[in-house]
Design an enzyme around this catalytic site. Structure first.
Site, short mmCIF file in Angstrom:
data_model
loop_
_atom_site.label_atom_id
_atom_site.label_comp_id
_atom_site.label_asym_id
_atom_site.label_seq_id
_atom_site.Cartn_x
_atom_site.Cartn_y
_atom_site.Cartn_z
N MET A 105 0.83 -1.20 0.00
CA MET A 105 0.00 0.00 0.00
C MET A 105 0.87 1.26 0.00
SD MET A 105 -3.51 -0.75 2.05
CE MET A 105 -2.88 -0.63 3.70
N GLY A 106 2.14 1.09 -0.39
CA GLY A 106 3.05 2.22 -0.40
C GLY A 106 3.75 2.38 0.93
N HIS A 145 9.56 -4.41 3.07
CA HIS A 145 9.15 -4.58 1.67
C HIS A 145 10.35 -4.88 0.79
CE1 HIS A 145 5.90 -1.78 3.21
NE2 HIS A 145 5.18 -2.78 2.73
N GLN A 200 -10.07 -1.55 2.56
CA GLN A 200 -9.47 -2.11 3.77
C GLN A 200 -9.59 -1.18 4.97
OE1 GLN A 200 -5.96 -3.98 1.10
NE2 GLN A 200 -5.51 -3.96 3.29
N LYS A 229 4.69 -11.07 9.24
CA LYS A 229 4.13 -10.14 10.23
C LYS A 229 2.61 -10.07 10.13
CE LYS A 229 3.86 -5.24 11.34
NZ LYS A 229 2.53 -5.07 10.74
N VAL A 269 10.61 -8.78 9.24
CA VAL A 269 11.83 -7.97 9.35
C VAL A 269 11.65 -7.00 10.51
CG1 VAL A 269 13.34 -6.32 8.17
CG2 VAL A 269 12.25 -8.18 6.88
N ARG A 285 3.23 1.96 9.92
CA ARG A 285 2.63 2.65 11.06
C ARG A 285 3.66 3.09 12.09
NH1 ARG A 285 -2.93 2.07 11.22
NH2 ARG A 285 -3.79 0.62 9.67
#
Length: 316
Positions: A41-42, A48, A72, A161, A188, A199
């Site tokens: 989602m960027g 990532h 979402q 995660k 990670v 977040r």
């Protein structure tokens, strides 16, 4: 310099596709038989990048999707607050060797507005994160299904995660016969143990100190894995109760396929998961554990990353 060309000392720029037509053109230039996708989602971070590099080592081509999926987000969740860092995201994709970046707007993915037909997560989507965020997993599965079709991927990589998300995507592919391998990569973590997440940027320095109790609780639980489920739960809870500023939603030890609490006699792989609010930020974390003699923390659940998505083999 045009996209796709590079000097010998520079990474190759990925093709950026914004529309379905541009994606079809970019995808047609890749070999059909071996394309991995990493869906985001960027606000990309090292977690990532690790997923992308892992996919790059195994597959001829890697496609990254960057799409902030409105389905979402619930009515009490601030979609506008989510960080948007496309230029930085593109640099990460370039350095990690991505072939195509698909970065559509909502009207490209949902040309008729909110879709009238969606994929339902079912009972597995109503517990844990689903209980805290009603409808979240229906929206997630709907966009994952669409992106799998649009990218025509052969494999899809996700981080451990988001364990419940990973389980539901695997179940969707198995139950609806998606010809896609769903591959998990280990979580990670930051140097202080905090699981990497977009977040985390919301956390103040004092919040971050508090948030460390989540991963510390997981480690403490895993360290007691040889003694059985009650010992795992007791050790993990002992850590979070010492941090009153962390408002815990749940701290559970569950079966990795059913998400039901494992009984005291259980021996085998289990998911130790925690979620809570620190300051204004809600965080999740988990650790796969092997319960019983010789047990302890695992990186990911079996089967290994090369297996086709399907039922996990649980030792009981």
């Amino acid at each position: 310099m045009t996209a796709g060309t590079t000097r010998s000392d520079e990474p190759r720029l990925p093709v950026v596709a914004r529309s379905r037509e541009q994606l079809r053109e970019a995808r047609a230039a890749l070999d059909d038989g071996d394309v991995a996708v990493v869906m985001t989602m960027g606000a990309l971070h090292e977690g990532h990048a690790t997923l992308i590099r892992t996919a790059r080592r195994t597959h001829a081509h890697v496609v990254v999707t960057i799409f902030l999926n409105p389905l979402q987000f619930g009515p009490k969740e601030d979609l506008s607050r989510y960080p948007r860092t496309f230029d930085a995201d593109l640099r990460i994709c370039t350095e990690a060797g991505v072939d195509v970046v698909f970065a559509p707007t909502p009207d490209v993915i949902y040309p008729d507005g909110d879709p009238g037909v969606r994929i339902a997560a079912g009972p597995l989507g109503d517990v844990l994160e689903g209980q805290a965020r009603p409808g979240h997993f229906d929206g997630m599965l709907t966009v994952v299904a669409k992106l799998m079709h649009l990218t025509r991927c052969t494999s899809a990589y996700y981080g451990q995660k988001d364990a419940q998300q990973l389980l539901l995507i695997r179940r969707m592919c198995r139950d609806l016969d998606f010809p896609v391998r769903v591959i998990a990569a280990p979580t990670v973590r930051e140097p202080d143990g905090l699981a990497m997440s977009s977040r985390n940027t919301y956390l103040t320095p004092s919040d971050r100190e508090v948030a460390r109790c989540l991963s510390a609780a997981l480690r403490a639980g895993a360290a007691a894995a040889t003694e059985g489920p009650s010992a795992i739960r007791r050790a993990a809870r002992a850590v979070v109760v010492r941090e009153p500023l962390a408002l815990i939603d749940y701290l559970v030890l569950v079966h990795p396929e059913t998400l039901e609490d494992v009984p005291e006699w259980y021996r085998g792989e289990a998911l130790l998961a925690v979620a809570g609010r620190v300051g204004a930020t809600r965080l999740i974390d988990n650790l796969p554990v092997l319960v019983g003699p010789g047990g302890g923390a695992l990186e990911v659940f079996s089967p290994d990353a090369s297996a086709v998505s399907g039922p996990l083999t649980i030792k009981v």
